[in-house]
Scaffold this motif. Structure first.
Motif, PDB file in Angstrom:
ATOM      1  N   LYS A   1       9.519  -7.685  15.804  1.00  0.00           N
ATOM      2  CA  LYS A   1      10.264  -6.691  16.563  1.00  0.00           C
ATOM      3  C   LYS A   1      11.608  -6.457  15.871  1.00  0.00           C
ATOM      4  O   LYS A   1      12.283  -7.410  15.467  1.00  0.00           O
ATOM      5  CB  LYS A   1      10.483  -7.171  17.995  1.00  0.00           C
ATOM      6  N   GLY A   2      11.976  -5.196  15.735  1.00  0.00           N
ATOM      7  CA  GLY A   2      13.229  -4.850  15.077  1.00  0.00           C
ATOM      8  C   GLY A   2      13.033  -4.341  13.662  1.00  0.00           C
ATOM      9  O   GLY A   2      13.972  -3.850  13.038  1.00  0.00           O
ATOM     10  N   THR A   3      11.817  -4.463  13.136  1.00  0.00           N
ATOM     11  CA  THR A   3      11.540  -3.925  11.807  1.00  0.00           C
ATOM     12  C   THR A   3      11.045  -2.487  11.951  1.00  0.00           C
ATOM     13  O   THR A   3      10.778  -2.015  13.054  1.00  0.00           O
ATOM     14  CB  THR A   3      10.492  -4.775  11.065  1.00  0.00           C
ATOM     15  N   SER A   4      10.933  -1.807  10.820  1.00  0.00           N
ATOM     16  CA  SER A   4      10.521  -0.410  10.840  1.00  0.00           C
ATOM     17  C   SER A   4       9.658  -0.097   9.623  1.00  0.00           C
ATOM     18  O   SER A   4       9.433  -0.956   8.770  1.00  0.00           O
ATOM     19  CB  SER A   4      11.746   0.499  10.832  1.00  0.00           C
ATOM     20  N   GLN A   5       9.254   1.142   9.534  1.00  0.00           N
ATOM     21  CA  GLN A   5       8.458   1.580   8.394  1.00  0.00           C
ATOM     22  C   GLN A   5       9.215   1.377   7.081  1.00  0.00           C
ATOM     23  O   GLN A   5       8.619   1.130   6.041  1.00  0.00           O
ATOM     24  CB  GLN A   5       8.067   3.048   8.562  1.00  0.00           C
ATOM     25  N   GLY A   6      10.542   1.448   7.121  1.00  0.00           N
ATOM     26  CA  GLY A   6      11.347   1.230   5.923  1.00  0.00           C
ATOM     27  C   GLY A   6      11.137  -0.151   5.314  1.00  0.00           C
ATOM     28  O   GLY A   6      11.273  -0.326   4.101  1.00  0.00           O
ATOM     29  N   ASN A   7      10.798  -1.124   6.146  1.00  0.00           N
ATOM     30  CA  ASN A   7      10.556  -2.470   5.619  1.00  0.00           C
ATOM     31  C   ASN A   7       9.333  -2.514   4.720  1.00  0.00           C
ATOM     32  O   ASN A   7       9.253  -3.354   3.820  1.00  0.00           O
ATOM     33  CB  ASN A   7      10.421  -3.483   6.754  1.00  0.00           C
ATOM     34  N   ILE A   8       8.381  -1.616   4.932  1.00  0.00           N
ATOM     35  CA  ILE A   8       7.202  -1.559   4.063  1.00  0.00           C
ATOM     36  C   ILE A   8       7.633  -1.256   2.635  1.00  0.00           C
ATOM     37  O   ILE A   8       7.176  -1.888   1.681  1.00  0.00           O
ATOM     38  CB  ILE A   8       6.191  -0.502   4.578  1.00  0.00           C
ATOM     39  N   TYR A   9       8.536  -0.296   2.480  1.00  0.00           N
ATOM     40  CA  TYR A   9       9.070   0.056   1.160  1.00  0.00           C
ATOM     41  C   TYR A   9       9.716  -1.154   0.499  1.00  0.00           C
ATOM     42  O   TYR A   9       9.436  -1.466  -0.664  1.00  0.00           O
ATOM     43  CB  TYR A   9      10.083   1.201   1.302  1.00  0.00           C
ATOM     44  N   TRP A  10      10.596  -1.841   1.240  1.00  0.00           N
ATOM     45  CA  TRP A  10      11.319  -2.968   0.652  1.00  0.00           C
ATOM     46  C   TRP A  10      10.391  -4.124   0.292  1.00  0.00           C
ATOM     47  O   TRP A  10      10.539  -4.750  -0.755  1.00  0.00           O
ATOM     48  CB  TRP A  10      12.449  -3.420   1.577  1.00  0.00           C
ATOM     49  N   VAL A  11       9.430  -4.420   1.144  1.00  0.00           N
ATOM     50  CA  VAL A  11       8.462  -5.476   0.832  1.00  0.00           C
ATOM     51  C   VAL A  11       7.738  -5.138  -0.469  1.00  0.00           C
ATOM     52  O   VAL A  11       7.653  -5.961  -1.383  1.00  0.00           O
ATOM     53  CB  VAL A  11       7.457  -5.674   1.994  1.00  0.00           C
ATOM     54  N   ASN A  12       7.238  -3.925  -0.569  1.00  0.00           N
ATOM     55  CA  ASN A  12       6.459  -3.551  -1.752  1.00  0.00           C
ATOM     56  C   ASN A  12       7.293  -3.491  -3.024  1.00  0.00           C
ATOM     57  O   ASN A  12       6.859  -3.969  -4.077  1.00  0.00           O
ATOM     58  CB  ASN A  12       5.743  -2.217  -1.518  1.00  0.00           C
ATOM     59  N   THR A  13       8.496  -2.924  -2.949  1.00  0.00           N
ATOM     60  CA  THR A  13       9.288  -2.778  -4.173  1.00  0.00           C
ATOM     61  C   THR A  13       9.828  -4.118  -4.673  1.00  0.00           C
ATOM     62  O   THR A  13       9.911  -4.336  -5.887  1.00  0.00           O
ATOM     63  CB  THR A  13      10.442  -1.781  -3.980  1.00  0.00           C
ATOM     64  N   LYS A  14      10.178  -5.020  -3.759  1.00  0.00           N
ATOM     65  CA  LYS A  14      10.652  -6.343  -4.186  1.00  0.00           C
ATOM     66  C   LYS A  14       9.496  -7.185  -4.728  1.00  0.00           C
ATOM     67  O   LYS A  14       9.640  -7.863  -5.753  1.00  0.00           O
ATOM     68  CB  LYS A  14      11.370  -7.053  -3.035  1.00  0.00           C
ATOM     69  N   LYS A  15       8.350  -7.106  -4.064  1.00  0.00           N
ATOM     70  CA  LYS A  15       7.156  -7.825  -4.528  1.00  0.00           C
ATOM     71  C   LYS A  15       6.739  -7.344  -5.915  1.00  0.00           C
ATOM     72  O   LYS A  15       6.369  -8.144  -6.781  1.00  0.00           O
ATOM     73  CB  LYS A  15       6.028  -7.614  -3.520  1.00  0.00           C
ATOM     74  N   ASN A  16       6.819  -6.051  -6.142  1.00  0.00           N
ATOM     75  CA  ASN A  16       6.459  -5.502  -7.454  1.00  0.00           C
ATOM     76  C   ASN A  16       7.352  -6.040  -8.566  1.00  0.00           C
ATOM     77  O   ASN A  16       6.893  -6.245  -9.693  1.00  0.00           O
ATOM     78  CB  ASN A  16       6.524  -3.967  -7.432  1.00  0.00           C
ATOM     79  N   VAL A  17       8.621  -6.288  -8.255  1.00  0.00           N
ATOM     80  CA  VAL A  17       9.541  -6.860  -9.245  1.00  0.00           C
ATOM     81  C   VAL A  17       9.090  -8.262  -9.633  1.00  0.00           C
ATOM     82  O   VAL A  17       9.041  -8.605 -10.815  1.00  0.00           O
ATOM     83  CB  VAL A  17      10.996  -6.860  -8.713  1.00  0.00           C
TER      84      VAL A  17
END
Length: 155
Positions: free
Chosen positions: A61-77
């Motif tokens: 609770k408190g997360t949003s669709q924007g967190n999907i972007y951050w998870v994926n872009t950091k994981k890709n690094v």
């Protein structure tokens, strides 16, 4: 190499497993969620995968669709460089540039911000990633590290 980079590499050396199973991923994800809930009091996104497919994903609770972007872009690094996303961002700062300017990678797919950490198995190397999103990059990194430490202490 600055002191922070040395500390981050030491964490990667310290936080290695003898094996890492799907059940370990579940336990790690739940530990990280408990840290966020009980110690930090904020909702985060947690994503754990091996180098083949996702093993655990939870958006508190408190997360949003924007967190999907951050998870994926950091994981890709982490998958691209083999080191934590915080280390990679700091590496570029240490070179007098930014991840954006120094890496040449598209920011739609890669972000050198803290929060993704390599899962390593001794004798095998990197076998996956654990990624946290929802706090500052440094806090996301620390939550992932704290979760890994707790899981390894339980093994």
């Amino acid at each position: 190499m600055n002191d922070l980079m040395k500390t981050l590499l030491a964490q990667e050396e310290e936080l290695q497993f003898d094996s890492f199973t799907n059940e370990d991923a579940l336990e790690l994800g739940l530990i990280i969620c408990r840290i966020a809930q009980e110690e930090i009091g904020k909702g985060i996104a947690v994503h754990i995968e091996n180098d083949e497919h996702p093993l655990f994903t939870h958006y508190m609770k408190g997360t949003s669709q924007g967190n999907i972007y951050w998870v994926n872009t950091k994981k890709n690094v982490v998958n691209h460089y083999g080191n934590s996303s915080l280390y990679v961002g700091e590496m570029y700062k240490n070179q007098g540039t930014t991840f954006k300017d120094g890496s040449g990678l598209p920011l739609d797919d890669y972000q050198g911000e803290g929060g993704s950490f390599p899962i390593r198995v001794r004798g095998q190397g990197k076998v996956g990633t654990v990624t946290v999103s929802g706090l500052t990059g440094e806090e996301d990194h620390q939550v992932a590290v704290d979760g890994l430490r707790k899981l390894l202490a339980n093994k």
